[in-house]
Design a protein around this motif. Structure first.
Motif, PDB file in Angstrom:
ATOM      1  N   ALA A  72       0.417  -1.335   0.027  1.00  0.00           N
ATOM      2  CA  ALA A  72       0.404   0.076  -0.128  1.00  0.00           C
ATOM      3  C   ALA A  72       0.937   1.011  -0.657  1.00  0.00           C
ATOM      4  O   ALA A  72       0.416   2.472  -0.802  1.00  0.00           O
ATOM      5  CB  ALA A  72      -0.950  -0.137   1.262  1.00  0.00           C
ATOM      6  N   ARG A  73       1.977   1.368   0.909  1.00  0.00           N
ATOM      7  CA  ARG A  73       3.212   2.317   0.827  1.00  0.00           C
ATOM      8  C   ARG A  73       3.220   2.099  -0.283  1.00  0.00           C
ATOM      9  O   ARG A  73       3.705   4.105  -0.850  1.00  0.00           O
ATOM     10  CB  ARG A  73       3.670   1.752   1.495  1.00  0.00           C
ATOM     11  N   ALA A  74       4.037   1.312  -1.216  1.00  0.00           N
ATOM     12  CA  ALA A  74       4.705   1.613  -2.353  1.00  0.00           C
ATOM     13  C   ALA A  74       3.417   2.096  -3.121  1.00  0.00           C
ATOM     14  O   ALA A  74       3.666   3.143  -4.620  1.00  0.00           O
ATOM     15  CB  ALA A  74       5.319  -0.018  -2.923  1.00  0.00           C
ATOM     16  N   GLU A  75       2.022   1.718  -3.572  1.00  0.00           N
ATOM     17  CA  GLU A  75       1.372   2.184  -4.330  1.00  0.00           C
ATOM     18  C   GLU A  75       1.034   3.472  -4.427  1.00  0.00           C
ATOM     19  O   GLU A  75       1.097   4.814  -5.513  1.00  0.00           O
ATOM     20  CB  GLU A  75       0.112   1.410  -4.550  1.00  0.00           C
ATOM     21  N   LEU A  82       4.717  -7.722  -8.896  1.00  0.00           N
ATOM     22  CA  LEU A  82       6.361  -7.829  -8.841  1.00  0.00           C
ATOM     23  C   LEU A  82       6.699  -7.895  -7.579  1.00  0.00           C
ATOM     24  O   LEU A  82       7.344  -8.150  -6.509  1.00  0.00           O
ATOM     25  CB  LEU A  82       7.151  -7.092  -9.615  1.00  0.00           C
ATOM     26  N   LEU A  83       6.362  -6.816  -6.281  1.00  0.00           N
ATOM     27  CA  LEU A  83       6.731  -6.473  -5.856  1.00  0.00           C
ATOM     28  C   LEU A  83       6.372  -7.509  -4.489  1.00  0.00           C
ATOM     29  O   LEU A  83       6.686  -8.211  -3.569  1.00  0.00           O
ATOM     30  CB  LEU A  83       6.508  -4.716  -4.741  1.00  0.00           C
ATOM     31  N   ARG A  84       4.732  -7.619  -4.213  1.00  0.00           N
ATOM     32  CA  ARG A  84       4.441  -9.028  -3.779  1.00  0.00           C
ATOM     33  C   ARG A  84       5.068 -10.205  -3.581  1.00  0.00           C
ATOM     34  O   ARG A  84       4.788 -11.090  -3.088  1.00  0.00           O
ATOM     35  CB  ARG A  84       2.664  -9.063  -3.972  1.00  0.00           C
ATOM     36  N   GLU A  85       4.621 -10.540  -4.956  1.00  0.00           N
ATOM     37  CA  GLU A  85       5.764 -12.223  -5.758  1.00  0.00           C
ATOM     38  C   GLU A  85       7.057 -12.027  -4.213  1.00  0.00           C
ATOM     39  O   GLU A  85       7.620 -12.965  -4.659  1.00  0.00           O
ATOM     40  CB  GLU A  85       5.481 -12.124  -6.911  1.00  0.00           C
ATOM     41  N   SER A  86       7.550 -11.497  -5.333  1.00  0.00           N
ATOM     42  CA  SER A  86       9.276 -10.655  -4.307  1.00  0.00           C
ATOM     43  C   SER A  86       8.780 -11.810  -2.527  1.00  0.00           C
ATOM     44  O   SER A  86       9.525 -12.219  -2.106  1.00  0.00           O
ATOM     45  CB  SER A  86      10.120 -10.037  -4.529  1.00  0.00           C
ATOM     46  N   LYS A  99      13.514   0.065  -9.972  1.00  0.00           N
ATOM     47  CA  LYS A  99      14.474  -1.077  -9.645  1.00  0.00           C
ATOM     48  C   LYS A  99      13.154  -1.498  -8.484  1.00  0.00           C
ATOM     49  O   LYS A  99      13.523  -1.001  -7.453  1.00  0.00           O
ATOM     50  CB  LYS A  99      15.493  -0.807  -9.461  1.00  0.00           C
ATOM     51  N   ILE A 100      13.284  -2.964  -8.659  1.00  0.00           N
ATOM     52  CA  ILE A 100      12.875  -3.705  -6.678  1.00  0.00           C
ATOM     53  C   ILE A 100      13.886  -4.491  -6.290  1.00  0.00           C
ATOM     54  O   ILE A 100      14.009  -5.240  -7.190  1.00  0.00           O
ATOM     55  CB  ILE A 100      10.919  -4.362  -6.856  1.00  0.00           C
ATOM     56  N   ILE A 133       4.785 -14.967 -13.390  1.00  0.00           N
ATOM     57  CA  ILE A 133       4.426 -13.297 -12.675  1.00  0.00           C
ATOM     58  C   ILE A 133       5.984 -12.264 -12.736  1.00  0.00           C
ATOM     59  O   ILE A 133       5.808 -11.176 -13.444  1.00  0.00           O
ATOM     60  CB  ILE A 133       4.336 -12.541 -11.603  1.00  0.00           C
ATOM     61  N   TYR A 134       7.225 -12.652 -12.868  1.00  0.00           N
ATOM     62  CA  TYR A 134       8.055 -11.934 -13.002  1.00  0.00           C
ATOM     63  C   TYR A 134       8.397 -12.019 -14.778  1.00  0.00           C
ATOM     64  O   TYR A 134       9.151 -10.592 -14.919  1.00  0.00           O
ATOM     65  CB  TYR A 134       9.803 -12.918 -12.686  1.00  0.00           C
ATOM     66  N   ARG A 135       8.053 -13.098 -15.617  1.00  0.00           N
ATOM     67  CA  ARG A 135       8.839 -12.742 -16.596  1.00  0.00           C
ATOM     68  C   ARG A 135       7.525 -12.122 -17.289  1.00  0.00           C
ATOM     69  O   ARG A 135       8.110 -11.408 -18.534  1.00  0.00           O
ATOM     70  CB  ARG A 135       8.934 -14.020 -17.961  1.00  0.00           C
TER      71      ARG A 135
END
Lengths: 138, 103
Positions: A23-26, A44-48, A77-78, A109-111
């Motif tokens: 939520a903060r990143a959004e 991407l963020l959630r998956e990582s 970049k994450i 999802i990454y790809r």
């Protein structure tokens, strides 16, 4: 550190902390004029973060996960890192999930959403880079 | 709040917010039980859900697989354009019905 260019967090490995960070990143993306990137970056963020929470932290809800978001003129970049044993990226990165298999979608999802995916040698830190449209900032 | 409603052989999961790891872990045993008890049609209504992760996708596939062995079917309704694109890119729409939101 310029908070418009970078966002750094250290969270504990539990779903509520992951939700709060996403939520903060959004908010950070929207405030930076990158609202159209909210969905792919969230994916991407959630998956990582989930990988670190579920696999890297060994089920320890007090384990720490470090996350860094950085934006350049044409890219985001994450970076997500945990203290776990690491992901065997060398043998898994190119694996494709069979449609009937309910696991293995994270790499897909990454790809789909990242232009570059890099792991450190140990596999406990992933860096994802995504190209973005250039945003004029004041 | 996410709800699961079962009426005879039909179950509807109405999602609120996000179909992510915590919710997927919570819903999985409920849906397995429902299918084991005779539910043959499951609808996931994503009308108020804007986020899905790989665990959520895994739940949809697991539910589809369970239903398929019993001749049943899974339908995803009211997916946002972003989620529609994701599911199409993963070719999930070839295995179960995925419908987007009405304009």
């Amino acid at each position: 550190m310029n908070s418009r260019k970078c966002l750094a967090f250290e969270i504990v490995a539990n779903p509520a902390a992951v939700d709060a960070l996403c939520a903060r990143a959004e908010t950070w993306l929207i405030e930076g004029g990158l609202g159209t990137e909210s969905f792919p970056v969230a994916m991407l963020l959630r998956e990582s973060l989930n990988n670190s929470m579920l696999h890297g932290s060994g089920g320890d809800p007090t384990a720490q996960i470090r996350c860094h978001l950085q934006r350049g003129r044409k890219w985001l970049k994450i970076t997500v890192e945990d203290d776990g044993p690491g992901f065997d990226w060398a043998t898994r990165l190119e694996c494709r999930a069979d449609i009937e298999n309910c696991h293995g979608r994270g790499l897909e999802i990454y790809r789909l959403y990242a232009d570059a995916v890099d792991f450190n040698r140990r596999g406990n830190r992933v860096s994802l880079r995504r190209r973005i449209a250039e945003v004029m900032t004041s | 709040m996410t709800t699961v409603q079962v009426q005879k052989n039909d179950a509807t999961v109405t999602l609120e917010g996000a179909l992510t790891v915590a919710l997927a872990q919570e819903l999985r045993p409920q849906l397995q039980k429902a299918v084991a008890e005779g539910v043959s049609s499951v609808v996931f209504d994503l009308g108020r859900a804007d986020v899905v992760d790989s665990s959520g996708i895994g739940l949809l596939i697991a539910t589809h697989n369970s239903l398929k062995t019993k001749g049943g079917r899974l339908r995803v309704a009211n997916a946002s354009p972003e989620i529609m694109n994701l599911f199409k890119a993963m070719r999930l729409d070839r295995h179960f019905s995925v419908e987007g939101r009405q304009a």
